[in-house]
Design a protein around this motif. Structure first.
Motif, PDB file in Angstrom:
ATOM      1  N   GLU A 216       0.833  -1.183   0.034  1.00  0.00           N
ATOM      2  CA  GLU A 216       0.001   0.172  -0.063  1.00  0.00           C
ATOM      3  C   GLU A 216       0.926   1.233  -0.244  1.00  0.00           C
ATOM      4  O   GLU A 216       0.309   2.443  -0.031  1.00  0.00           O
ATOM      5  N   GLU A 217       2.100   1.207   0.250  1.00  0.00           N
ATOM      6  CA  GLU A 217       3.112   2.256   0.485  1.00  0.00           C
ATOM      7  C   GLU A 217       3.121   3.095  -1.129  1.00  0.00           C
ATOM      8  O   GLU A 217       3.039   4.249  -0.955  1.00  0.00           O
ATOM      9  N   PRO A 218       3.414   2.506  -2.130  1.00  0.00           N
ATOM     10  CA  PRO A 218       3.666   3.542  -3.386  1.00  0.00           C
ATOM     11  C   PRO A 218       2.617   4.251  -3.602  1.00  0.00           C
ATOM     12  O   PRO A 218       1.450   3.743  -3.955  1.00  0.00           O
ATOM     13  N   HIS A 219       2.814   5.412  -3.993  1.00  0.00           N
ATOM     14  CA  HIS A 219       1.765   6.177  -4.758  1.00  0.00           C
ATOM     15  C   HIS A 219       1.568   5.956  -6.186  1.00  0.00           C
ATOM     16  O   HIS A 219       0.669   6.096  -6.489  1.00  0.00           O
ATOM     17  N   TYR A 220       2.689   5.410  -6.714  1.00  0.00           N
ATOM     18  CA  TYR A 220       2.379   4.970  -7.980  1.00  0.00           C
ATOM     19  C   TYR A 220       3.533   3.701  -8.489  1.00  0.00           C
ATOM     20  O   TYR A 220       4.723   3.949  -7.847  1.00  0.00           O
ATOM     21  N   VAL A 221       3.256   2.835  -9.304  1.00  0.00           N
ATOM     22  CA  VAL A 221       4.079   1.802  -9.581  1.00  0.00           C
ATOM     23  C   VAL A 221       4.305   1.996 -11.105  1.00  0.00           C
ATOM     24  O   VAL A 221       3.397   1.733 -12.042  1.00  0.00           O
ATOM     25  N   ALA A 222       5.469   1.958 -11.263  1.00  0.00           N
ATOM     26  CA  ALA A 222       5.868   2.326 -12.949  1.00  0.00           C
ATOM     27  C   ALA A 222       6.370   0.998 -13.437  1.00  0.00           C
ATOM     28  O   ALA A 222       7.283   0.681 -13.256  1.00  0.00           O
ATOM     29  N   LEU A 223       5.522   0.273 -14.047  1.00  0.00           N
ATOM     30  CA  LEU A 223       5.976  -0.994 -14.595  1.00  0.00           C
ATOM     31  C   LEU A 223       6.381  -1.095 -16.200  1.00  0.00           C
ATOM     32  O   LEU A 223       6.104  -0.266 -16.979  1.00  0.00           O
ATOM     33  N   VAL A 258       3.382   7.934 -19.580  1.00  0.00           N
ATOM     34  CA  VAL A 258       2.602   8.538 -18.609  1.00  0.00           C
ATOM     35  C   VAL A 258       3.510   9.535 -17.808  1.00  0.00           C
ATOM     36  O   VAL A 258       4.301   9.529 -17.392  1.00  0.00           O
ATOM     37  N   LEU A 259       2.687  10.802 -17.602  1.00  0.00           N
ATOM     38  CA  LEU A 259       2.997  11.941 -17.112  1.00  0.00           C
ATOM     39  C   LEU A 259       2.710  11.945 -15.701  1.00  0.00           C
ATOM     40  O   LEU A 259       1.291  11.949 -15.396  1.00  0.00           O
ATOM     41  N   LEU A 260       3.602  11.824 -14.710  1.00  0.00           N
ATOM     42  CA  LEU A 260       3.259  12.014 -13.230  1.00  0.00           C
ATOM     43  C   LEU A 260       3.603  13.462 -12.774  1.00  0.00           C
ATOM     44  O   LEU A 260       4.500  14.179 -13.018  1.00  0.00           O
ATOM     45  N   THR A 261       2.644  14.194 -11.900  1.00  0.00           N
ATOM     46  CA  THR A 261       2.938  15.133 -11.509  1.00  0.00           C
ATOM     47  C   THR A 261       2.766  15.132  -9.710  1.00  0.00           C
ATOM     48  O   THR A 261       1.857  14.776  -9.049  1.00  0.00           O
ATOM     49  N   VAL A 262       3.811  15.287  -9.067  1.00  0.00           N
ATOM     50  CA  VAL A 262       4.135  15.144  -7.552  1.00  0.00           C
ATOM     51  C   VAL A 262       3.892  16.359  -6.907  1.00  0.00           C
ATOM     52  O   VAL A 262       4.862  17.466  -6.981  1.00  0.00           O
ATOM     53  N   THR A 263       2.972  16.448  -5.987  1.00  0.00           N
ATOM     54  CA  THR A 263       2.748  17.589  -4.912  1.00  0.00           C
ATOM     55  C   THR A 263       2.444  17.262  -3.658  1.00  0.00           C
ATOM     56  O   THR A 263       1.476  16.415  -3.436  1.00  0.00           O
ATOM     57  N   GLY A 264       3.615  17.613  -2.871  1.00  0.00           N
ATOM     58  CA  GLY A 264       3.668  16.896  -1.611  1.00  0.00           C
ATOM     59  C   GLY A 264       3.508  15.450  -1.620  1.00  0.00           C
ATOM     60  O   GLY A 264       4.367  14.855  -2.062  1.00  0.00           O
ATOM     61  N   ASP A 265       2.640  14.931  -0.847  1.00  0.00           N
ATOM     62  CA  ASP A 265       2.427  13.361  -0.924  1.00  0.00           C
ATOM     63  C   ASP A 265       1.436  12.870  -1.716  1.00  0.00           C
ATOM     64  O   ASP A 265       1.060  11.915  -1.628  1.00  0.00           O
ATOM     65  N   LYS A 266       1.164  13.803  -2.885  1.00  0.00           N
ATOM     66  CA  LYS A 266       0.091  13.403  -3.782  1.00  0.00           C
ATOM     67  C   LYS A 266       0.711  13.126  -5.094  1.00  0.00           C
ATOM     68  O   LYS A 266       1.450  14.033  -5.648  1.00  0.00           O
ATOM     69  N   VAL A 267       0.269  12.180  -5.907  1.00  0.00           N
ATOM     70  CA  VAL A 267       0.997  11.861  -7.156  1.00  0.00           C
ATOM     71  C   VAL A 267      -0.095  11.658  -8.179  1.00  0.00           C
ATOM     72  O   VAL A 267      -1.081  10.910  -7.986  1.00  0.00           O
ATOM     73  N   GLU A 268      -0.413  12.560  -9.014  1.00  0.00           N
ATOM     74  CA  GLU A 268      -1.287  12.569 -10.233  1.00  0.00           C
ATOM     75  C   GLU A 268      -0.585  12.113 -11.430  1.00  0.00           C
ATOM     76  O   GLU A 268       0.426  12.256 -11.525  1.00  0.00           O
ATOM     77  N   PHE A 269      -1.456  11.567 -12.187  1.00  0.00           N
ATOM     78  CA  PHE A 269      -0.848  11.209 -13.523  1.00  0.00           C
ATOM     79  C   PHE A 269      -1.952  11.242 -14.756  1.00  0.00           C
ATOM     80  O   PHE A 269      -3.249  11.056 -14.559  1.00  0.00           O
ATOM     81  N   GLU A 270      -1.266  11.468 -15.900  1.00  0.00           N
ATOM     82  CA  GLU A 270      -2.095  11.320 -17.074  1.00  0.00           C
ATOM     83  C   GLU A 270      -1.227  10.646 -18.333  1.00  0.00           C
ATOM     84  O   GLU A 270      -0.348  10.699 -18.085  1.00  0.00           O
ATOM     85  N   THR A 271      -1.994  10.309 -19.178  1.00  0.00           N
ATOM     86  CA  THR A 271      -1.140   9.665 -20.089  1.00  0.00           C
ATOM     87  C   THR A 271      -1.057  10.554 -21.433  1.00  0.00           C
ATOM     88  O   THR A 271      -1.774  11.673 -21.613  1.00  0.00           O
ATOM     89  N   VAL A 272      -0.017  10.538 -22.275  1.00  0.00           N
ATOM     90  CA  VAL A 272       0.403  11.384 -23.468  1.00  0.00           C
ATOM     91  C   VAL A 272       0.725  10.645 -24.521  1.00  0.00           C
ATOM     92  O   VAL A 272       1.333   9.566 -24.427  1.00  0.00           O
ATOM     93  N   ALA A 273      -0.221  10.589 -25.531  1.00  0.00           N
ATOM     94  CA  ALA A 273      -0.194   9.724 -26.777  1.00  0.00           C
ATOM     95  C   ALA A 273       0.940  10.112 -27.373  1.00  0.00           C
ATOM     96  O   ALA A 273       1.529  11.325 -27.577  1.00  0.00           O
ATOM     97  N   ILE A 274       1.766   8.989 -27.944  1.00  0.00           N
ATOM     98  CA  ILE A 274       3.060   9.109 -28.848  1.00  0.00           C
ATOM     99  C   ILE A 274       2.610   8.931 -30.267  1.00  0.00           C
ATOM    100  O   ILE A 274       2.096   8.137 -30.634  1.00  0.00           O
ATOM    101  N   PRO A 275       2.983   9.947 -31.091  1.00  0.00           N
ATOM    102  CA  PRO A 275       2.605   9.801 -32.345  1.00  0.00           C
ATOM    103  C   PRO A 275       3.064   8.486 -33.010  1.00  0.00           C
ATOM    104  O   PRO A 275       4.182   8.039 -32.852  1.00  0.00           O
TER     105      PRO A 275
END
Length: 405
Positions: A216-223, A258-275
Motif C-alpha cells: 500500500e506504500e507506493p503512490h505509483y508503480v511504474a511497470l 505516463v506523465l506524473l505530477t508530484v505535489t506534497g505526498d500526492k501523485v497525479e498522472f495522465e497519459t500522453v499519446a506518442i505519434p
C-alpha cells in the motif's frame, strides 16, 4: 510548483521486426521524447526495463542509446533506467559511474545493498523518492532446492518476488516516512493484456504476481515488460507500454508515456499519446481481394508502412500459393513493404497432426488407424468400411511393389 516525471519502458533499442531495423522508429521517438521533456518541463525520466532488445546489443544499438543520452544532458532532466529481462545487468551497469555524474542513474541488476535502489529527488520545493527495482532474476530471489517440483518452483519465485518488494517498502518506511513514493518494476502482473512481442519470463509467466505484492506504500508503480499501455487492478499500477509497435499484434495500440505530477505526498498522472511514425497493417482476404487492397493502399506515414498478408481461399490450389509468393517478392512503392504472408484453405486436407488427441503420438498408430481417424472426422462419409478396405488394398499393393524392386 510540482515535480514532473515521465514514465516509459520497453524501448528495445536494436529491435528488428522480420529483419526490418526499427532504429529509424526509435530515433523519431527520441526526437519526440526530447521535445515532450522540454515542453512539459519534465524533471525526471523513468525507463522501467528492456532498454535493449538483446542482452548483447550491437554497436549500432549502443551508439543510438548514448547519442540519446548526450542530447538529453542539456535539458537537465534526471534519468533513472532499470534493467529488464532482455537486458544484461553488466551492459547496463558498465558506464554506471560516469553516467551518475551526469544525473543518469542505471540499475542493471539487484545491488548488494537495497539502499542503492533508492533515488531522492528534490525540486521546486517538493520531494519524491523512487525505488528503481530492475527485473528480478531467479537467482536474486530464491535458492534452488534439490528435488523441488515445478509447482514448488513457481510458488518459491512468487514468494521471492513478494518478499523482495516487502523489503523495499520496509526500507522506504524506515527512511522516508510519508514522502511521495514511486516504485519501478519489470515483471508480469496478473491480468495484464499481452501482445506477441513479449518474451515470457519466470517460467512461462506462470509466476505472475498480483498487484497487491507492491503493498500500500507506493503512490505509483511504474511497470515495464508488457508492451500494451494499461493499468493493472488500479490506476496507480500501470504499464506505460513500448513506445513503438513491436509486433503486428500491436498494430491498433495507441502508444503512450505516463506523465506524473508530484505535489506534497500526492501523485497525479495522465497519459500522453506518442505519434505513430509508421503503420503496421494486415491485408486479409482472397488473392484478388488482397491484391486490390495493396494496389489502392495510401499512406501519410513518415516511414514506410509494414504489412502482413493473410490469404483465405476455399480450396487448395498451387496457383494460390504461387500468387502469394509473387506478392511477397513483388516491388511495392516506398510507402509499403510486405514482410510476411500466410495462406489458409477452408477445405484443406487435414494433416495427421490434427487427427491426434492431446497426448497421442503418431508413432503409436498404423496407417490404417490414422485413415480411420480421418474418416471419423468427416460426417459426409457413409461408406467408411468400403473406403478402409480399398485403402488396405492400396497399402498391400505398395508393399508388393517394394518387394519386387
Amino acid at each position: 510548483m510540482s515535480i514532473k516525471i515521465l514514465h516509459t519502458a520497453d524501448w528495445h533499442i536494436g529491435k528488428q521486426l522480420h529483419k526490418i531495423d526499427m532504429a529509424p522508429d526509435m530515433e523519431l521517438f527520441f526526437d519526440w521524447l526530447l521535445l515532450c521533456i522540454q515542453e512539459q518541463n519534465i524533471d525526471v525520466l523513468l525507463m522501467s526495463g528492456d532498454l535493449f532488445d538483446q542482452a548483447n546489443p550491437s554497436q549500432a544499438a549502443l551508439t543510438q542509446y548514448y547519442k540519446f543520452l548526450k542530447r538529453l544532458i542539456p535539458l537537465k532532466c534526471k534519468v533513472i533506467i532499470t534493467g529488464g529481462n532482455h537486458d544484461s545487468a553488466h551492459v547496463i551497469n558498465a558506464p554506471k559511474e560516469l553516467l551518475q555524474i551526469l544525473e543518469i542513474k542505471v540499475v542493471g541488476g539487484i545491488p548488494e545493498n537495497i539502499k542503492d535502489l533508492f533515488v531522492e529527488v528534490n525540486a521546486h520545493g517538493e520531494k519524491v523518492v523512487i525505488a528503481a527495482v530492475p527485473f528480478l532474476r531467479d537467482r536474486d530471489i530464491r535458492n534452488a532446492a534439490p528435488g523441488e517440483s515445478y509447482s514448488d518452483k513457481i510458488e518459491l519465485i512468487k514468494e521471492g518476488i513478494a518478499a523482495y518488494f516487502k523489503s523495499v517498502n520496509d526500507y522506504y518506511n524506515a527512511h522516508y516516512g510519508t514522502t511521495a513514493y514511486i516504485v519501478m518494476a519489470h515483471l508480469f502482473a496478473q491480468g495484464a493484456s499481452i501482445s506477441d512481442s513479449e518474451r515470457e519470463i519466470q517460467i512461462g509467466n506462470q509466476a505472475s504476481v498480483v498487484s497487491a505484492v507492491f503493498g500500500e506504500e507506493p503512490h505509483y508503480v511504474a511497470l515495464g515488460h508488457i508492451h500494451r499501455p494499461q493499468m493493472v487492478s488500479k490506476p496507480s499500477v500501470r504499464y506505460s507500454g513500448s513506445p513503438i509497435a513491436l509486433s503486428f499484434s500491436e498494430k491498433k495500440d495507441i502508444k503512450e508515456v505516463v506523465l506524473l505530477t508530484v505535489t506534497g505526498d500526492k501523485v497525479e498522472f495522465e497519459t500522453v499519446a506518442i505519434p505513430k511514425f509508421r503503420k503496421l497493417v494486415t491485408f486479409k482476404g482472397t488473392i484478388e481481394e488482397v491484391e486490390a487492397k495493396i494496389n489502392t493502399y495510401e499512406s501519410n506515414s513518415q516511414l514506410t508502412d509494414l504489412a502482413e498478408i493473410i490469404i483465405e481461399e476455399e480450396n487448395e490450389n498451387i496457383a494460390h500459393v504461387k500468387a502469394l509468393e509473387n506478392l511477397l517478392t513483388a516491388e511495392v512503392d516506398n510507402k509499403l513493404q510486405i514482410l510476411k504472408g500466410s495462406i489458409q484453405f477452408k477445405n484443406a486436407v487435414i494433416g495427421t497432426s490434427k487427427l491426434l488427441s492431446k497426448g497421442e503420438d503418431i508413432k503409436d498408430f498404423s496407417a490404417v488407424q490414422l485413415f480411420q481417424k480421418r474418416l471419423q472426422q468427416d460426417e459426409s462419409v457413409s461408406n467408411s468400411e468400403e473406403l478402409i478396405h480399398a485403402f488396405k488394398e492400396i497399402l498391400e499393393g505398395l508393399e508388393t511393389t517394394e518387394v519386387i524392386e
